[in-house]
Design an enzyme around this catalytic site. Structure first.
Site, PDB file in Angstrom:
ATOM      1  N   CYS A 120      30.598  -4.710 -54.784  1.00 19.05           N
ATOM      2  CA  CYS A 120      31.628  -3.889 -55.516  1.00 19.05           C
ATOM      3  C   CYS A 120      31.379  -2.590 -55.865  1.00 19.05           C
ATOM      4  CB  CYS A 120      31.652  -4.755 -56.910  1.00 19.05           C
ATOM      5  SG  CYS A 120      32.242  -6.521 -56.534  1.00 19.05           S
ATOM      6  N   HIS A 157      33.373  -0.652 -65.149  1.00 22.24           N
ATOM      7  CA  HIS A 157      33.362  -1.624 -63.912  1.00 22.24           C
ATOM      8  C   HIS A 157      34.261  -2.621 -64.506  1.00 22.24           C
ATOM      9  CE1 HIS A 157      32.567  -3.542 -60.362  1.00 22.24           C
ATOM     10  NE2 HIS A 157      31.906  -4.421 -60.935  1.00 22.24           N
ATOM     11  N   GLU A 160      27.792  -3.859 -69.666  1.00 22.51           N
ATOM     12  CA  GLU A 160      28.342  -2.545 -69.431  1.00 22.51           C
ATOM     13  C   GLU A 160      28.342  -1.784 -70.933  1.00 22.51           C
ATOM     14  OE1 GLU A 160      31.397  -0.070 -66.544  1.00 22.51           O
ATOM     15  OE2 GLU A 160      31.740  -2.254 -67.063  1.00 22.51           O
ATOM     16  N   LYS A 164      41.055  -2.307 -63.736  1.00 23.68           N
ATOM     17  CA  LYS A 164      41.069  -3.586 -63.010  1.00 23.68           C
ATOM     18  C   LYS A 164      41.875  -4.532 -64.049  1.00 23.68           C
ATOM     19  CE  LYS A 164      36.604  -3.575 -60.909  1.00 23.68           C
ATOM     20  NZ  LYS A 164      35.902  -2.452 -61.434  1.00 23.68           N
ATOM     21  N   HIS A 199      40.521  -6.976 -59.409  1.00 24.45           N
ATOM     22  CA  HIS A 199      39.244  -6.307 -58.950  1.00 24.45           C
ATOM     23  C   HIS A 199      39.201  -6.395 -57.223  1.00 24.45           C
ATOM     24  CE1 HIS A 199      35.161  -5.363 -58.263  1.00 24.45           C
ATOM     25  NE2 HIS A 199      34.495  -6.348 -58.764  1.00 24.45           N
ATOM     26  N   PHE A 228      27.447  -7.169 -56.941  1.00 26.81           N
ATOM     27  CA  PHE A 228      26.475  -8.313 -56.789  1.00 26.81           C
ATOM     28  C   PHE A 228      25.286  -7.620 -55.882  1.00 26.81           C
ATOM     29  CE2 PHE A 228      29.353 -12.285 -56.414  1.00 26.81           C
ATOM     30  CZ  PHE A 228      29.691 -12.368 -57.840  1.00 26.81           C
TER      31      PHE A 228
END
Length: 417
Positions: free
Chosen positions: A165, A306, A317, A338, A343, A402
């Site tokens: 991502c 994110h 975060e 998002k 996403h 990831f």
């Protein structure tokens, strides 16, 4: 030592669930519109997650040649279309750039998954002779970058970054560094993904990563920082930017849209799918990007988070932002777009870079949609549900993928000084 080049943005393009061009996309972001709906690409009867951010009403032939399109998987179509948009805005035409000092820097996660699935079915049903001749050139991840380089005649670096991502952000960061250090004058950089397929969605469902509670009300399913969130919503699309050295852009009289001033990447080295709950890697990436930008903490007014709408990401975060910014974390604005786009995996950071550029241009903080019951661990100003006007000097974009990949970009308005 030669002085480092300044890096400016002169063109932008996007294909995503909200729109297939930048200005319509921005209008919908400002209006707080969700691009999430039922999955139409395959039968979801047996799937726990039945919703996604699909690209709709997209006709690549309005900007691309039909012969080109026939050799492209969906992720390449999205990227090539967005690249043409960006080049058109930049007014970069043959003769206005040196092809040997022009590069393509692409972020992608898993290539042409729909091509894999389609041809595996042919293989199992009818044998190897049924597999399409262009299967390999269409499915491999580097083909978006390769097709774009061929289309525009860019003969400098052409590569693909795969950091889950964070891929789109890291690709822009790679291009940024290549220009800073004088390796290229011009770069097309961004990310692309088309992973709303049977196998991909099934895999994410098995990880229990996707939202399943809101299948009947998809527009409220992506709810970053909200107590009622239950996973991320898969999306697809692309974002592409034209980056140039300031000297190159000025030499040809280009309109400069903004400036990239900082970038950093780190790794958590913690877990294949879960972030380090302490947010140490994300915090280091933010801090390093700010140091490169030469920005004071109090000058950062906006962070495009994110913000995936997962329990693991959103609290981590938030913690990382507070670690870096201290008391100023409660004064700056943070939002996750998002909540509207879904996403977009490898494309997320690139599309969110475009959001940061437009937020600075219009001095506007985009909202976090569907934030109605904040998680007690998420206690910052996430601009809930309604965007706001305000001063944005520096904007930061976070991408956390990831594998523990953390990528951070810092933007500011261009000033000729």
């Amino acid at each position: 030592m030669k002085e480092l080049e300044r890096v400016v943005v002169t063109g932008m393009g996007t294909v995503n669930p909200l729109a297939t061009n930048v200005e319509q996309f921005w209008e919908k972001i400002q209006a707080g519109v969700s691009g999430i709906g039922p999955i139409t690409k395959f039968d979801t009867t047996e799937y726990p997650a039945k919703i996604a951010g699909e690209v709709r009403d997209f006709d690549p032939s309005d900007l691309l040649d039909r012969k080109e399109i026939r050799g492209m998987a969906d992720f390449t179509k999205f990227a090539a279309h967005a690249a043409v948009q960006a080049m058109n805005q930049a007014k970069l035409q043959a003769g206005s750039f040196d092809p040997y000092r022009s590069g393509v820097y692409m972020g992608n996660g898993i290539g042409g998954f729909e091509v894999v699935e389609e041809n595996l079915a042919k293989l199992y049903d009818r044998g190897p002779h049924a597999v399409a001749p262009l299967t390999i050139p269409k499915l491999i991840s580097n083909e978006a970058a390769g097709n774009i380089a061929i289309h525009f005649g860019f003969k400098g670096p052409c590569h693909t970054t795969v950091t889950a991502c964070a891929s789109g952000t890291d690709a822009i960061g790679d291009a940024f560094n290549a220009i800073r250090f004088g390796l290229v004058d011009v770069a097309l950089a961004g990310g692309t993904e088309a992973a709303i397929t049977q196998l991909s969605v099934a895999g994410f469902c098995r990880l229990q990563a996707l939202a399943t509670r809101y299948n009947d009300t998809p527009t409220i399913a992506s709810r970053p920082f909200d107590k009622e969130r239950d996973g991320f919503v898969m999306g697809e699309g692309s974002g592409m930017l034209v980056l140039e050295s300031l000297s190159h852009a000025q030499s040809r009289g280009a309109q400069i849209l903004g400036e990239i001033v900082g970038y950093s990447m780190t790794c958590d080295a913690y877990h294949l799918t879960a972030p380090d709950p302490a947010g140490e890697g994300a915090a280091r990436a933010m801090r390093s990007a700010l140091e490169m930008a030469g920005a004071k903490l109090e000058e950062v007014d906006y962070i495009n988070a994110h913000g995936t709408s997962t329990a693991a990401n959103d609290s981590m975060e938030t913690k990382a932002i507070k670690t870096v910014f201290g008391d100023h974390a409660y004064k700056l604005k943070v939002s996750s777009t998002k909540s509207m786009t879904s996403h977009l995996i490898a494309a997320a950071g690139a599309v969110e870079a475009i959001v940061c550029m437009l937020a600075i241009r219009d001095q506007y903080f985009p909202c976090t949609l569907n934030l109605t019951n904040p998680d007690s661990e998420c206690d910052l100003d996430y601009v809930p549900n309604q965007g706001r006007k305000g001063t944005i000097r520096y904007a930061m974009s976070n991408s956390l993928g990831f594998g523990g990949h953390n990528g951070v970009l810092v933007f500011k308005a261009f000033q000729n000084a």
